[in-house]
Structures are given as C-alpha cells and as structure tokens.
Design a protein around this motif. Structure first.
Motif, PDB file in Angstrom:
ATOM      1  N   VAL A  62       0.984  -0.743   0.258  1.00  0.00           N
ATOM      2  CA  VAL A  62       2.425  -0.844  -0.440  1.00  0.00           C
ATOM      3  C   VAL A  62       2.076  -0.700  -1.788  1.00  0.00           C
ATOM      4  O   VAL A  62       1.462  -1.409  -2.350  1.00  0.00           O
ATOM      5  N   SER A  89       5.123  -0.388  -4.141  1.00  0.00           N
ATOM      6  CA  SER A  89       6.303  -0.939  -4.450  1.00  0.00           C
ATOM      7  C   SER A  89       7.320  -1.373  -3.368  1.00  0.00           C
ATOM      8  O   SER A  89       7.232  -0.577  -2.428  1.00  0.00           O
ATOM      9  N   ALA A  90       8.093  -2.315  -3.651  1.00  0.00           N
ATOM     10  CA  ALA A  90       9.106  -2.625  -2.806  1.00  0.00           C
ATOM     11  C   ALA A  90      10.436  -2.973  -3.417  1.00  0.00           C
ATOM     12  O   ALA A  90      10.273  -3.811  -4.377  1.00  0.00           O
ATOM     13  N   LYS A  91      11.594  -2.469  -3.062  1.00  0.00           N
ATOM     14  CA  LYS A  91      12.772  -2.914  -3.878  1.00  0.00           C
ATOM     15  C   LYS A  91      13.990  -2.953  -2.699  1.00  0.00           C
ATOM     16  O   LYS A  91      14.252  -2.155  -1.880  1.00  0.00           O
ATOM     17  N   ILE A 119      10.547  -6.483   5.822  1.00  0.00           N
ATOM     18  CA  ILE A 119      10.707  -6.553   4.318  1.00  0.00           C
ATOM     19  C   ILE A 119       9.579  -7.790   3.816  1.00  0.00           C
ATOM     20  O   ILE A 119       8.740  -7.426   2.905  1.00  0.00           O
ATOM     21  N   MET A 139       6.193  -6.527   3.432  1.00  0.00           N
ATOM     22  CA  MET A 139       6.011  -5.260   2.638  1.00  0.00           C
ATOM     23  C   MET A 139       5.721  -5.962   1.141  1.00  0.00           C
ATOM     24  O   MET A 139       6.503  -5.421   0.118  1.00  0.00           O
ATOM     25  N   LYS A 140       4.561  -6.319   0.890  1.00  0.00           N
ATOM     26  CA  LYS A 140       4.427  -6.795  -0.491  1.00  0.00           C
ATOM     27  C   LYS A 140       3.634  -5.754  -1.128  1.00  0.00           C
ATOM     28  O   LYS A 140       2.499  -5.430  -0.673  1.00  0.00           O
ATOM     29  N   PRO A 141       3.733  -5.616  -2.584  1.00  0.00           N
ATOM     30  CA  PRO A 141       2.755  -4.653  -3.355  1.00  0.00           C
ATOM     31  C   PRO A 141       1.225  -5.172  -3.081  1.00  0.00           C
ATOM     32  O   PRO A 141       1.048  -6.201  -3.154  1.00  0.00           O
ATOM     33  N   ILE A 201       5.075   3.651  -0.259  1.00  0.00           N
ATOM     34  CA  ILE A 201       3.704   3.263   0.560  1.00  0.00           C
ATOM     35  C   ILE A 201       3.091   4.549   0.489  1.00  0.00           C
ATOM     36  O   ILE A 201       3.325   5.900   0.229  1.00  0.00           O
ATOM     37  N   CYS A 228      10.380   1.206   0.249  1.00  0.00           N
ATOM     38  CA  CYS A 228       9.168   0.625  -0.217  1.00  0.00           C
ATOM     39  C   CYS A 228       8.362   1.835  -0.370  1.00  0.00           C
ATOM     40  O   CYS A 228       8.392   2.838   0.403  1.00  0.00           O
TER      41      CYS A 228
END
Length: 150
Positions: free
Chosen positions: A42, A44-46, A88, A91-93, A72, A70
C-alpha cells in the motif's frame, strides 16, 4: 438390507481439492478481467466516501458505507484499489497485503482494482520489493469500441 461389495471402490469424496493460487504482477492486469491474486504494498490510502447512519436511512441501510481509494503496487507498477468498509482498516501505507479473487472495475475509462464479497484482503509479512510508482495503470484511459460484424 443392503450389502456392500468389498471389490467396488467407495464413492469419491465430495470435497474438491483447492487449486494453488497463481500470483500475477500489477502490469499484467487488463480491463474486464477478474480472479486475480496479487501481493502488493500500500502506497497511500484516502477516504473518498464516508456515509454514516442517519435516521431516515436506518431502515434501508443500517450500516455506514466507507470507500477509500488506495494506491497499491509492486515492482512492475501501481494501480488504484477501491477499498470498502472493513477493507479500509487493513490498507495502511507501507503494509503488504495479499488480494485474493480481485477484479478490474472500469471507472471513468480507467482501471481500478477491487475485491468484492467473493474475495479476500489479508495482511502478510512485509515484502522485499520496491514499488514502481512511475507506472500507474489507473492513469491509462481506455475507450470502449464497438466492432460491427461484417
């Protein structure tokens, strides 16, 4: 009273053997394909949608809806993954995840990866590869072309 003949084989077990997953790379993803298994990091995730419970929608949809986009990827490229609700939280960076039975959804002419209720997102031990961030497959725009039969 039924007797069994020892010479006849017993009926085969009804359980089917699980086939080994075939892991693919991000750059092998194509529009309209599904059933993919990938190991990705991952980037980034927004959160893009966070609908909570409201009194009027309580009877129709009792639980909140959350959607995150995200980025990935693996050593071949990146793609946008659409994470929903519980996904979600995983899905941590910098987290490495295995996506099972992932499919490609088309959104405004570009590819997005998603895992629906038939698939699985699972966190795994950190991968050793470096994500190739300059090859984002979600930036490629596709156009549906109808070919007339002659």
């Amino acid at each position: 009273m039924a007797t069994t003949n020892p010479a006849t084989p017993a009926p085969a077990a009804t359980t089917t053997a699980k086939r080994k997953p075939v892991f693919i790379k991000v750059n092998q993803l194509k529009p309209g394909s599904s059933g993919h298994t990938l190991t990705v990091k991952v980037v980034s995730a927004k959160i893009v949608l966070n609908k909570g419970r409201s009194a009027s929608s309580m009877s129709l949809n009792p639980r909140p809806t959350r959607i995150a986009e995200c980025v990935i990827g693996d050593e071949t490229g990146t793609i946008i993954f659409t994470a929903r609700n519980e996904q979600i939280d995983l899905m941590k960076p910098e987290t490495t995840v295995i996506l099972r039975n992932a499919k490609i959804d088309m959104f405004k002419g570009s590819m997005r990866l998603a895992v629906d209720k038939w698939g699985r997102v699972e966190v795994t031990e950190p991968a050793s590869f470096q994500v190739k961030e300059d090859n984002n497959l979600s930036l490629v725009e596709y156009e549906l072309v109808n070919v007339a039969d002659e």
